[in-house]
Design a protein around this motif. Structure first.
Motif, short mmCIF file in Angstrom:
data_model
loop_
_atom_site.label_atom_id
_atom_site.label_comp_id
_atom_site.label_asym_id
_atom_site.label_seq_id
_atom_site.Cartn_x
_atom_site.Cartn_y
_atom_site.Cartn_z
N ILE A 1 -139.65 66.92 -12.34
CA ILE A 1 -139.55 66.33 -13.68
C ILE A 1 -138.94 67.34 -14.66
CG2 ILE A 1 -140.88 65.48 -15.66
CD1 ILE A 1 -142.88 64.30 -13.62
N ASP A 2 -139.38 68.59 -14.55
CA ASP A 2 -138.90 69.65 -15.45
C ASP A 2 -137.53 70.17 -15.06
OD1 ASP A 2 -141.30 69.39 -16.80
OD2 ASP A 2 -142.26 71.07 -15.75
N ASP A 3 -136.96 69.59 -14.00
CA ASP A 3 -135.62 69.97 -13.53
C ASP A 3 -135.57 71.43 -13.07
OD1 ASP A 3 -133.09 69.14 -12.87
OD2 ASP A 3 -132.20 69.75 -14.77
N ASN B 1 -136.15 60.24 -14.83
CA ASN B 1 -136.15 61.35 -13.88
C ASN B 1 -136.58 60.80 -12.52
OD1 ASN B 1 -139.09 61.76 -13.38
ND2 ASN B 1 -139.14 62.28 -15.56
N ASN C 1 -140.51 60.48 -20.43
CA ASN C 1 -139.96 61.68 -21.05
C ASN C 1 -138.67 61.35 -21.80
OD1 ASN C 1 -141.74 63.96 -19.85
ND2 ASN C 1 -141.18 62.70 -18.09
N ILE D 1 -139.00 61.21 -10.45
CA ILE D 1 -140.40 60.86 -10.24
C ILE D 1 -140.75 59.58 -11.00
CG2 ILE D 1 -142.79 61.62 -10.46
CD1 ILE D 1 -141.10 63.15 -8.37
N GLU D 2 -140.25 59.42 -12.22
CA GLU D 2 -140.47 58.19 -12.98
C GLU D 2 -139.89 57.00 -12.23
OE1 GLU D 2 -140.41 59.77 -17.62
OE2 GLU D 2 -138.53 59.29 -16.61
N ARG E 1 -140.08 55.01 -18.11
CA ARG E 1 -139.65 56.29 -18.66
C ARG E 1 -140.73 56.86 -19.58
NH1 ARG E 1 -134.41 57.44 -22.51
NH2 ARG E 1 -134.30 59.68 -22.18
N GLN F 1 -144.03 67.81 -7.98
CA GLN F 1 -143.45 66.67 -8.70
C GLN F 1 -143.12 67.05 -10.14
OE1 GLN F 1 -145.37 62.82 -8.32
NE2 GLN F 1 -146.17 63.33 -6.31
N GLN F 2 -144.02 67.79 -10.77
CA GLN F 2 -143.78 68.21 -12.15
C GLN F 2 -142.58 69.13 -12.24
OE1 GLN F 2 -145.51 66.97 -14.88
NE2 GLN F 2 -143.80 67.96 -15.95
#
Length: 299
Positions: A185-187, A134, A56, A136-137, A54, A181-182
């Motif tokens: 992560i940022d939903d 998230n 974030n 991707i993690e 993790r 992917q980002q």
């Protein structure tokens, strides 16, 4: 009776069987096997695990947990491992961060000793259990277990109590463009949206479509229809291009045969690389000439 966690059977129960597992609302989700030996350690002597899956941590949630810690303290101790001059967190980094925000000088810990693989597995399982990672993690953690510790996907699935298909689908997200992917992560887009984009091989187009999903608030079903339309058009354009190339080749052959037989020749292409050659004639004499010509080639 303690409330069971949803399907972690062989996860933390194997790796840390004597640890009391509770969520941040103090709800017991693992049965206590035996009371762990706890001790207080200065918070300044504790450091996070750099390999923790993790990366974030939601600020608002940390502040909420920090307020809870100010009122009730840390109910579940951190699990740490002794390193050279400090203690490394194996499980409980979120509690550690919240404790720092709450101004605690010391925190309760349980000191354990694990292999690097076990540490990664524990961190992964704990975060999956609490749904803190998230997508991707989570995928990157699976990838590391495969690459660094040579685990197979079915072995990972057993350790984290998920299906092999779930692990495979998670790993497929790493095929996405880094920018997409980002966005996951940022939903900004869901994993459902992201999976539909995997079939798009052009990274720029993939990113463009991801932004379109976000801007137009497309549903997963709408995205699937959009991707299907794009891929169908691509196949159609490829087919047209191939046909155009074939037309050029056939025209060239037609011209060569025409120069040999001395009359108009037409090649009609069919599917599966089949077709027919048509040779025109305008009189019986011309037919006999063409026949004689073909006979002479045969002989």
């Amino acid at each position: 009776m303690a409330v069971k966690t949803k399907g972690l059977g062989k996860g933390l129960d194997i790796l840390i069987p004597e640890t009391v597992m509770k969520d941040d609302k103090s709800k017991v989700i693992e049965k206590v096997v035996e009371k762990p030996v706890e001790k207080k350690i200065k918070i300044t002597k504790i450091e996070p695990n750099r390999e923790q899956p993790r990366k974030n941590f939601e600020e608002d949630a940390l502040l909420e947990l920090s307020d809870s810690i100010k009122q009730f303290g840390i109910i579940q101790p951190l699990v740490v491992q002794e390193r050279d001059g400090y203690y490394e967190i194996i499980a409980g980094e979120r509690r550690w961060r919240a404790a720092k925000l709450a101004g605690l000088k010391e925190v309760p810990v349980v000191i354990k000793k694990y292999t690097e693989q076990e540490i990664l597995e524990i961190s992964l399982i704990e975060n999956i259990q609490r749904e803190n990672l998230n997508p991707i993690e989570e995928a990157l953690a699976y990838k590391k277990l495969i690459q660094q510790f040579n685990l197979k996907q079915d072995e990972i699935a057993e350790r984290v109590s998920k299906s092999r298909t779930a692990v495979t689908n998670s790993l497929r997200l790493l095929k996405l463009d880094d920018r997409v992917q980002q966005m996951v992560i940022d939903d900004k887009i869901s994993t459902g949206h992201a999976r539909t984009l995997i079939v798009i091989e052009d990274n720029d187009l993939q990113y463009h479509l991801a932004n379109r999903i976000f801007d137009e608030k497309l549903s997963v079903r709408e995205t699937e229809k959009l991707i299907k339309k794009i891929t169908s058009e691509k196949v159609e354009n490829t087919t047209i291009k191939e046909n155009n190339n074939n037309d050029f080749i056939f025209k060239n052959i037609e011209d060569k045969i025409t120069s040999i037989v001395g009359t108009k020749v037409k090649i009609n292409q069919k599917s599966n690389n089949k077709g027919k050659i048509e040779i025109e004639f305008y009189s019986n004499d011309e037919l006999e000439r063409i026949f004689d010509l073909l006979q002479s080639i045969e002989s």
